[in-house]
Scaffold this active site. Structure first.
Site, PDB file in Angstrom:
ATOM      1  N   THR A 134       0.860  -1.179   0.000  1.00 55.09           N
ATOM      2  CA  THR A 134       0.000   0.000   0.000  1.00 55.09           C
ATOM      3  C   THR A 134       0.896   1.229   0.000  1.00 55.09           C
ATOM      4  O   THR A 134       1.905   1.269   0.707  1.00 55.09           O
ATOM      5  CB  THR A 134      -0.950   0.006   1.214  1.00 55.09           C
ATOM      6  N   PHE A 163       1.205   5.150   0.754  1.00 52.90           N
ATOM      7  CA  PHE A 163       0.613   6.205   1.580  1.00 52.90           C
ATOM      8  C   PHE A 163       1.203   7.547   1.168  1.00 52.90           C
ATOM      9  O   PHE A 163       2.351   7.592   0.717  1.00 52.90           O
ATOM     10  CB  PHE A 163       0.949   5.965   3.053  1.00 52.90           C
TER      11      PHE A 163
END
Ligand code: PEP
Ligand code: MN
Length: 670
Positions: free
Chosen positions: A273, A275
């Site tokens: 992921t 960010f």
């Protein structure tokens, strides 16, 4: 416990202390090196030296019977940390006090883990705060309760996180760094029970989706949705229910006292992921680090518009790392493109490429230019707001910016949101930007078929394309003519149609918006309703441009904040109209605040026109005020006219007769 186990453990503790001491000594040396590298021309990160170091250490590890991959992995982390540490320790002006970071979630959620990793070099000067939602974290940033918001923006398995993109688009914020986190979902439970005992598994919907195959493989196991992965772990721990499981990180197991039943339960083992760190202001970054830039592009409604923009990037050797389209909330079937590319806006080829893209684009916004999070070395770091330098961020002609609190009330409306002026097309006429000076005219009130037909004809003959006319009149006295209502609107529509004009008319009540919108091309919000927030929100949902008049007693900031109400509902086609404000002066009906025009043009990208009629209150003063409006940079005017002004049912004293109007329009055209 046997003596030997105890003594072995004591020796192990001793080794661990020595490891920490060695790391501390290493950090001390790094900080001495950092002070030597204070010259910004020296590289912070020496890739060649790093490769040599890693291969030397791998060989050494092998000699000691250690796994070389394991040692290399640890060392990459140590090296990342040392680059960030150096960057931070060279920061000229150190943050005073603590940087507050807002993320979404509870303790041990992935956002917090990623934020901790991102801010590791400044761990003593940052504090992390969890919020309930992405919007709440952004809100904390905008309000000034946090200096940075830290949100996930995309996942390698499930794609973009649209909510973050939408928040970035609407609030006038900047991406100042990124962190890529490897996600290792684990199944957690209260006790180390066999898998078959788990009947309910809760987690964030994204995590459930990423682990779907695993969950489906369990018999009679239900999925339950939680706000975030760590919250799921927390709830399982609180429930005391042995048949419940949560999908979350190993950190969450430690934090909430749960057991890891199974590791790595997502479909794909490689699950990352990304960010982003988001700040209110543009931040200076260390240009020695490899950069990345994020753009928000709106293309012109033309064939090949996107291809031309991409081609400009390619010609300057700027490689894309992401291209994503999202529907525009403003116009059906219009698309926005989120583009990430390698290189920062300080690099000459990037600057040239972006200048070209700007030529082809309807709008181009740099969301951020920041050090990229690399797979080998994560160089992301933050430096406090730059003083002076702004790179290619929108400029406000070098003029003083409005106070932050005031500006945050009109983020979408703000000039910082768009570098170029927005233009609004109605009936083939463009208003705003460099478009020709627009002319709108018509009677104060629609009174009869003959009257409105005569006005429509005059507007047409004057070369105007927009016919104004009031059907719902906001009168000071309830005994005065209130307008012909929908009957008047039908006449107005007919007259406009007969002469190929577009209609602009005032709407007074939220309940009438839909019906009025069906028979006009632009909705007018009158001065008295500028802060009728329910009405503003309703026209914000309409698919028509809105003419927003300035309130009689409204400051420029209040006027722009009112425009924001419309914009925030998704309607970005707003035209402002200065129509005079109330002052001590009684010779004129209102005081035409012409100084608002340059101020508004500096603070917002929206078009702004002038209504000299309601300002002056006398027809004799209309023409000079039109000339003045044009001279100060208004994008057009709206004038009241009447075939027989002395017989008008409203505002006759300020209405031009059709002959004078024709003369004035000839002057405007010349
Ligand atoms: C109008 O345009 O007729 C009108 C009522 O104007 P304002 O809202 O500016 O008074
Ligand atoms: Mn009027």
């Amino acid at each position: 416990m046997s003596d030997s186990l105890q003594s072995l453990r004591a020796r192990l503790d001793g080794v661990d202390s020595r490891v920490i001491e060695a790391l501390a000594e290493r950090q001390q040396l790094v900080s001495e090196i950092a002070s030597l590298k204070n010259d910004p021309n020296l590289p912070l990160h020496d890739a060649q030296r790093e490769r040599e170091l890693l291969s030397r250490l791998s060989a050494l590890a092998r000699d000691h019977g250690l796994d070389s991959y394991f040692v290399e992995t640890i060392y990459r982390k140590i090296l990342n940390h040392s680059v960030r540490f150096q960057a931070e320790h060279q920061t000229p002006a150190r943050r005073n006090g603590t940087t507050r970071v807002a993320y979404q979630g509870v303790d041990a959620c992935y956002s917090q883990i990623a934020a901790r990793s991102f801010f590791a070099p400044f761990s003593t000067s940052t504090s992390l705060h969890g919020y309930r939602s992405f919007a709440a974290a952004i809100d904390a940033l905008v309000r000034g309760d946090a200096e940075v918001a830290f949100l996930p923006i995309e996942n390698s398995l499930t794609g973009s996180i649209n909510e973050t993109y939408d928040l970035l688009r609407t609030a006038n914020l900047h991406i100042v760094g990124e962190e890529v986190l490897r996600i290792e979902h684990c199944l957690l439970a209260i006790d180390p029970v066999p898998l078959g005992m788990i009947r309910r598994i809760s987690s964030h919907p994204q995590a459930l989706a990423q682990c779907n195959s695993f969950i489906e493989s369990l018999e009679e196991c239900r999925k339950e949705i939680a706000d975030d992965t760590a919250k799921a772990a927390m709830e399982v721990a609180e429930s005391g229910d042995l048949s419940r499981g949560a999908i979350a990180s190993e950190e969450a197991a430690t934090r909430y006292g749960l057991q890891v039943i199974k590791r790595n339960v997502s479909q794909q083992k490689d699950n990352y992921t990304r960010f982003v760190a988001i700040a209110r202001e543009f931040r200076q970054t260390d240009h020695r680090l490899p950069h990345k830039t994020s753009l928000l592009l709106t293309t012109k409604h033309e064939k090949g518009a996107l291809a031309r923009c991409l081609d400009a990037l390619a010609r300057h050797d700027v490689s894309l790392t992401k291209l994503e389209s999202r529907p525009s909330a403003e116009q059906p079937w219009q698309y926005l493109f989120y583009i990430d590319h390698e290189g920062g806006t300080h690099e000459p080829q990037v600057g040239q490429a972006l200048a070209e893209v700007k030529e082809y684009a309807e709008d181009l916004r740099v969301l951020g230019s920041y050090p990229r999070s690399g797979s080998a070395v994560t160089e992301s770091f933050l430096i406090p707001p730059a003083t002076g330098r702004e790179d290619v961020q929108p400029k406000s002609n070098g003029a003083a910016r409005p106070p932050a609190a005031e500006e945050s009330a009109y983020r979408l409306t703000s000039r910082a949101q768009r570098t170029s002026d927005s233009t609004i097309k109605i009936n083939g006429v463009e208003i705003g930007g460099d478009a020709p000076f627009a002319l709108m005219a018509g009677p104060c009130s629609v009174e009869s078929r003959d009257q409105i037909m005569a006005c429509a004809r005059a507007v047409h003959e004057a070369g105007g394309k927009l016919l104004r006319g009031g059907c719902f009149k906001p009168r000071t006295s309830t005994y005065d003519f209130q307008g012909l209502g929908f009957e008047g609107l039908t006449l107005l529509h007919e007259a406009a149609h007969a002469y190929g004009l577009a209609v602009v008319t005032e709407v007074l009540h939220p309940a009438d918006v839909d019906a009025v919108a069906r028979e006009c091309d632009m909705l007018q919000i009158g001065a008295r309703n500028m802060q009728n927030f329910a009405l503003l929100k309703t026209v914000g949902k309409a698919r028509l441009p809105v003419l927003l008049k300035r309130g009689l007693m409204a400051s420029i900031a209040e006027w722009l904040a009112a425009a924001e109400y419309i914009m925030a509902e998704g309607n970005k086609r707003v035209i402002l109209c200065e129509r005079g404000i109330r002052t001590f002066e009684t010779a004129t009906r209102n005081t035409l605040d012409l100084s608002s025009i340059p101020v508004v043009r500096e603070r917002t990208h929206l078009p702004v026109i002038v209504d000299p009629s309601h300002a002056a209150g006398r027809r004799e003063w209309v023409a000079p005020l039109v000339r003045a409006a044009r001279a100060v940079g208004a994008h057009g005017v709206m004038i009241e006219i009447h075939p027989e002004p002395e017989k008008a049912l409203s505002d006759g004293r300020q209405s031009l007769d059709l002959e004078s109007f024709k003369a004035l329009s000839r002057e405007i055209a010349a």
